[in-house]
Enzyme design. Structure first.
Site, PDB file in Angstrom:
ATOM      1  N   HIS A  60      55.332-123.841 -66.014  1.00 37.87           N
ATOM      2  CA  HIS A  60      54.329-124.063 -64.978  1.00 37.87           C
ATOM      3  C   HIS A  60      54.747-125.180 -64.027  1.00 37.87           C
ATOM      4  O   HIS A  60      55.615-125.995 -64.339  1.00 37.87           O
ATOM      5  CB  HIS A  60      52.970-124.419 -65.602  1.00 37.87           C
ATOM      6  CG  HIS A  60      52.997-125.672 -66.433  1.00 37.87           C
ATOM      7  ND1 HIS A  60      53.346-125.669 -67.758  1.00 37.87           N
ATOM      8  CD2 HIS A  60      52.716-126.963 -66.127  1.00 37.87           C
ATOM      9  CE1 HIS A  60      53.273-126.899 -68.245  1.00 37.87           C
ATOM     10  NE2 HIS A  60      52.901-127.708 -67.267  1.00 37.87           N
ATOM     11  N   GLU A 114      46.679-127.170 -71.830  1.00 40.84           N
ATOM     12  CA  GLU A 114      45.912-127.796 -70.748  1.00 40.84           C
ATOM     13  C   GLU A 114      45.300-126.734 -69.842  1.00 40.84           C
ATOM     14  O   GLU A 114      45.583-125.535 -69.961  1.00 40.84           O
ATOM     15  CB  GLU A 114      46.807-128.727 -69.933  1.00 40.84           C
ATOM     16  CG  GLU A 114      47.969-128.025 -69.239  1.00 40.84           C
ATOM     17  CD  GLU A 114      48.981-128.990 -68.653  1.00 40.84           C
ATOM     18  OE1 GLU A 114      48.970-130.181 -69.011  1.00 40.84           O
ATOM     19  OE2 GLU A 114      49.801-128.544 -67.823  1.00 40.84           O
ATOM     20  N   ARG A 144      60.813-131.534 -68.687  1.00 47.59           N
ATOM     21  CA  ARG A 144      61.096-131.210 -67.297  1.00 47.59           C
ATOM     22  C   ARG A 144      62.250-130.218 -67.236  1.00 47.59           C
ATOM     23  O   ARG A 144      63.337-130.464 -67.762  1.00 47.59           O
ATOM     24  CB  ARG A 144      61.425-132.495 -66.532  1.00 47.59           C
ATOM     25  CG  ARG A 144      61.464-132.335 -65.021  1.00 47.59           C
ATOM     26  CD  ARG A 144      61.764-133.663 -64.327  1.00 47.59           C
ATOM     27  NE  ARG A 144      60.743-134.658 -64.600  1.00 47.59           N
ATOM     28  CZ  ARG A 144      60.977-135.851 -65.151  1.00 47.59           C
ATOM     29  NH1 ARG A 144      62.197-136.205 -65.482  1.00 47.59           N
ATOM     30  NH2 ARG A 144      59.990-136.695 -65.368  1.00 47.59           N
TER      31      ARG A 144
END
Length: 336
Positions: free
Chosen positions: A189, A131, A209
């Site tokens: 990130h 992304e 996560r």
């Protein structure tokens, strides 16, 4: 949800497509997206606005025009390569390959990582997630965290989660409007609070996560962590700088990111520019992030877009002219 039916005479020419976004509530969301778009939605928990999505169960639908109500999947079944291009349709068939979002991080997002294609496919997913972020708006406190400061070991990683040190092991950058960050699969990130970003990514909802600041959801439970999956996905020696350096030029697409997953440019428009989806053998997505512009195709179709609007130009479009509104416009131009 049942797909909207269509008749064979509908949508014979592939029109410019504008989708109704899906607004997603998040524990860290706010009201920036609605305010920035000038929407009348009065919610303070909107974390994401999915502008164009082919994610199963979360597909956006065409907002207006002759194809109103159709999802990317149904459009691909109807148009095939005329919608996305021959090479893209040959690889992806009836699955739309990109997910386009806005993200409002009113509070800090969790520290996370995404799998690459190989790992995702080993777990039964179609692909992983690479992304990029373009910062649309930022507060004084806004920061972007991505990549490690130095190579780490798996044992260090696990210990840093246990004693709340993981964020200090990451590169941290003050964020301001216009900043751009590239986040390949495998890179740790997080988006810091006070930041509104446009996100371009592979079609995937695979997120692991790592750390969530020990906060609890509305039921008082800590959110699930995916420590082991994240350990498989992480690139332990990834200390590359995620920031994208560029110098914008008026009326000329300025390349931000070129990857094997997508290509994104910034277009600062003060007059007019012509784009050719057919020449790229790809659809083109336009995200208007400032001002207003008129999009006119070679077939004489015309549409005005303003800040917050996202439209898709089909690959079959020979050319489209973008003309700035009364003053100027700024757009992200995305293709494959």
């Amino acid at each position: 949800m049942t797909e909207t039916p269509f008749h064979s005479s509908d949508c014979d020419a592939v029109p410019i497509l504008r989708f109704a976004p899906i607004l997603v509530s998040k524990i860290w969301g706010g009201d920036k997206i609605a305010r920035w778009k000038g929407s009348d939605v009065s919610r303070n928990d909107i974390g994401e606005s999915w502008e164009i999505s082919g994610v199963k169960g979360h597909e956006t639908r065409v907002k207006d025009g002759p194809c109103e109500g159709m999802t990317p999947t149904l459009l691909l079944k109807r148009y095939g390569e005329r919608l996305v291009g021959r090479r893209i349709y040959g690889r992806w068939s009836d699955e739309f390959p990109l997910l386009i979002k806005y993200i409002d991080a009113e509070k800090d997002l969790s520290v996370q990582v995404h799998p690459d294609d190989r790992m995702a496919q080993s777990l039964g997913e179609r692909n992983g997630k690479t992304e990029m972020w373009y910062v649309v708006a930022a507060e004084e406190r806004s920061r972007i965290h991505c990549g490690f400061v130095r190579p780490v070991s798996e044992s260090e990683y696990r210990a840093s989660i246990a004693d709340d040190r993981i964020v200090r092991m990451m590169q941290s950058h003050k964020a301001k409007a216009g900043d751009c960050f590239f986040i390949p699969a495998g890179r740790i990130h997080a988006i810091g609070g006070g930041t509104l970003v446009a996100e371009i990514q592979q079609t995937s909802d695979a997120t692991y996560r790592i750390y969530d600041y020990n906060r609890r959801d509305s039921a008082g439970h800590k959110r699930e962590l995916h420590t082991d999956l994240a350990a498989r996905a992480l690139r332990w020696d990834d200390t590359a700088d995620s920031r994208v350096a560029y110098t914008a030029r008026d009326n000329e697409p300025t390349l931000l990111v070129r990857s094997d997953k997508f290509v994104t440019s910034l277009l600062s428009l003060t007059s007019s520019v012509t784009l050719s989806p057919a020449g790229l053998d790809s659809f083109i997505i336009l995200m208007c992030i400032d001002g207003e512009a008129t999009v006119t195709t070679s077939g004489a179709e015309s549409l005005t877009i303003k800040r917050g609007d996202t439209v898709l130009l089909p690959a079959a479009t020979p050319s489209a002219t973008l003309a700035a509104g009364s003053e100027s416009a700024k757009l992200l131009v995305i293709h494959m």
